[in-house]
Motif scaffolding. Sequence first.
Motif, PDB file in Angstrom:
ATOM      1  N   CYS A 223      -2.929   9.991   1.328  1.00  0.00           N
ATOM      2  CA  CYS A 223      -2.300   9.268   0.218  1.00  0.00           C
ATOM      3  C   CYS A 223      -0.871   8.924   0.591  1.00  0.00           C
ATOM      4  O   CYS A 223      -0.185   9.708   1.259  1.00  0.00           O
ATOM      5  N   ASP A 224      -0.409   7.744   0.175  1.00  0.00           N
ATOM      6  CA  ASP A 224       0.985   7.356   0.418  1.00  0.00           C
ATOM      7  C   ASP A 224       1.867   7.632  -0.796  1.00  0.00           C
ATOM      8  O   ASP A 224       3.022   7.237  -0.847  1.00  0.00           O
ATOM      9  N   HIS A 225       1.305   8.304  -1.820  1.00  0.00           N
ATOM     10  CA  HIS A 225       2.034   8.765  -3.010  1.00  0.00           C
ATOM     11  C   HIS A 225       2.584   7.615  -3.860  1.00  0.00           C
ATOM     12  O   HIS A 225       3.589   7.769  -4.554  1.00  0.00           O
ATOM     13  N   SER A 226       1.927   6.480  -3.810  1.00  0.00           N
ATOM     14  CA  SER A 226       2.316   5.353  -4.659  1.00  0.00           C
ATOM     15  C   SER A 226       1.382   5.267  -5.863  1.00  0.00           C
ATOM     16  O   SER A 226       0.266   5.798  -5.846  1.00  0.00           O
ATOM     17  N   THR A 227       1.808   4.572  -6.915  1.00  0.00           N
ATOM     18  CA  THR A 227       0.971   4.422  -8.112  1.00  0.00           C
ATOM     19  C   THR A 227      -0.268   3.593  -7.799  1.00  0.00           C
ATOM     20  O   THR A 227      -1.343   3.857  -8.338  1.00  0.00           O
TER      21      THR A 227
END
Length: 266
Positions: free
Chosen positions: A232-236
């Motif tokens: 995951c790139d931790h974006s919405t």
Amino acid sequence: MSNQPMMEVELYAFNSASGQFLLTPHEFDVDLDGNLYASLSLERNELALGAEAAKSALELKLPPDCDLVRHLLATSVTGETTSITLRIGRRESGDSSGSDYWWISGTRWMGRVLGVEIAEDAARIRCESAQVSLKRIGLRRLYSRKCSHVLYSSACGAAQISASSSVASTDARNVELDGGVPAVVRGGLAGGWLQTPQGARHMIVTDYGSGVELLYPVAIESGSEVLLTVGCDHSTTTCASRFNNLDNYGGFPAIPSKNPFSTGVF
């Protein structure tokens, strides 16, 4: 009693919920009350003298292919905390036969592991003193636009997305897979990991169709069945489209980009 001079060595104990590692930079293993501290090429930075030593940050340098490094890389993905204690061990003759007797003379440093960095020739572990952690005011969680939750942790709550594949060949950091990357995880493995049949986890930098690129070189036997887990790139956008987990998103994407203290309110 023997005239052999007393010897002093350092003893490192790493403890987490899923494992314990006892290590020493001494040239031989140290058996202390049934606990075996394994000999390992281990270097550390200089600590402050006196009472300030306990507050100093600890940085360790060790071989990149050791079991401890693999364990720390795996726990960095799951968010598991690893504590570290540095004790001083001393040896003296236990009886007339000259057999060695080890005992702990004191604790030099206590804290927790913050992170590990891998290079081709060495791994470096960064550790924070327990005194510094206890004196920190407020919550440790960061106030940031992107999500600060560790992927698949209890705070994240996302369902793990994985697929199995067979290794065709390995070349340094690249692992070629029979039939290429499975469709269910294709394009989403950056930040995830490859898990071997022995349970070792290796972080994935990217996937490229026929295989994956790892963070550091590995040697995996051809034909081995491995598990590929999505990252995951931790974006919405990724949280919503890949995991359908936006309700648990831990970031604050609406933080204003303008600072009123430097640009003015109007």
